[in-house]
Structures are given as C-alpha cells and as structure tokens.
Design an enzyme around this catalytic site. Structure first.
Site, PDB file in Angstrom:
ATOM      1  N   CYS A 290       5.178   3.026   1.271  1.00  0.00           N
ATOM      2  CA  CYS A 290       4.622   2.527   0.013  1.00  0.00           C
ATOM      3  C   CYS A 290       5.701   1.921  -0.878  1.00  0.00           C
ATOM      4  O   CYS A 290       5.475   0.876  -1.500  1.00  0.00           O
ATOM      5  CB  CYS A 290       3.884   3.640  -0.704  1.00  0.00           C
TER       6      CYS A 290
ATOM      7  N   HIS B 102      -2.860   4.451   2.303  1.00  0.00           N
ATOM      8  CA  HIS B 102      -2.357   5.216   1.168  1.00  0.00           C
ATOM      9  C   HIS B 102      -2.877   4.558  -0.108  1.00  0.00           C
ATOM     10  O   HIS B 102      -3.079   3.337  -0.163  1.00  0.00           O
ATOM     11  CB  HIS B 102      -0.832   5.201   1.142  1.00  0.00           C
TER      12      HIS B 102
ATOM     13  N   GLU C 297      -1.458   3.701  -2.813  1.00  0.00           N
ATOM     14  CA  GLU C 297      -0.614   2.622  -3.327  1.00  0.00           C
ATOM     15  C   GLU C 297      -0.868   1.311  -2.595  1.00  0.00           C
ATOM     16  O   GLU C 297      -1.012   0.258  -3.218  1.00  0.00           O
ATOM     17  CB  GLU C 297       0.873   2.970  -3.187  1.00  0.00           C
TER      18      GLU C 297
END
Length: 167
Positions: A101, A68, A70
């Site tokens: 996250c 992801h 993040e």
C-alpha cells in the site's frame, strides 16, 4: 459507506473535514469489513477536506490479495479525480499502510497520508519501513501518524481477539 466506495451522506457538502473527523469516518468504514470476515481497516480519500472515496479491506470477500482498503480507495479516487496522479488527495487510513500500500501511495504521487494505529510488524510508513520518505523513490508522501490511534488499535485487537476465541 459501502464497498462500492460511496461517499457518506454526512461527509458531503459543508466544512472541510479535519484529520480527526476523517479518521472517524475511516473507523466506521473499517468496522464494515468485519461483516465479511476481513481485517477491519478502513480508508477515506479526501480532496480539500471533502470525501471523494471510502473503502475497507475486501480480501476475504473478493479473494483478491490486493484488495486492501488503501488500494481500493486510491483506485476510486483516481476515477473521481480523472487521473492516476493524486497529488491533491489525502488518504486517511486506520492502520499504517503495508509495503504494498505504501508503494501504491508513492506510485500515485499522493499528496499526504494520515494513519491511526502503527503496525510494527508490517508498517511501511515509519514503523518497520519508511517507503513514503525514501529519497531514492520518485516521490515522497508526507505522513501524519497516530490520529485516533487508540480507537483504531482497539478495533483490530477486538477483531483478532474474537477470532482467537472462535478458533
């Protein structure tokens, strides 16, 4: 900006970026994810208003479920800062972080998170869960929500609309 986490040329030296300008950079980063079939989410890590990392989702590109934006930006920021403790870092992300996250933000002892579009189905910074403000955890992360939310939501809506049209 690139998947290698490079710092954009226009965000190098100069005045510190506002949340709005940093989100603009995150939106540009998010758009790059579309090129390899990933959900368009972008993240920009800042120290003192200056970009130290920028990434976008790469799950489809890498086959890594943890890729992801993040998580990738946090990892790059840790290298730049020289520590996993990221108390001086602000992470600006186009979509509200998911539980994975948000957990990474707490674990990194992030200084602050700023997000654009809320995620009522998986958001963990106030929409569905609020991991960043859970006093039972070892750290709380201040959250600023809704920065350029309409633009971030439109990017996601367009992406999923195009996918449905192609199906």
């Amino acid at each position: 900006m690139s998947s290698s986490g490079s710092v954009p040329d226009d965000a190098a030296p100069g005045a510190p970026l506002t949340d709005d300008r940093a989100m603009e950079l995150a939106l540009v980063e998010a758009a790059e994810a579309v090129g390899h079939g990933d959900v368009p989410v972008g993240a920009v890590a800042l120290v003192d208003g200056r970009v130290i990392a920028s990434r976008h989702n790469e799950r489809e590109r890498t086959g890594d479920p943890t890729a992801h934006a993040e998580v990738l930006a946090l990892a790059d920021a840790a290298v730049v800062v020289g520590s996993w403790r990221l108390g001086e870092v602000t992470l600006v992300v186009t979509l509200e972080p998911c539980p994975m996250c948000a957990g990474a933000l707490v674990a990194a002892r992030l200084g602050r998170v700023v997000f654009g579009a809320a995620d009522p189905k998986a958001g963990a910074c106030g929409s569905l869960y609020n991991l960043c403000a859970d006093p039972r955890l070892n750290h709380e992360v201040p959250v600023t929500a809704g920065v350029r939310a309409d633009e971030a939501a439109a990017l996601l809506t367009r992406f999923f609309g195009d996918r449905r049209a192609d199906a």
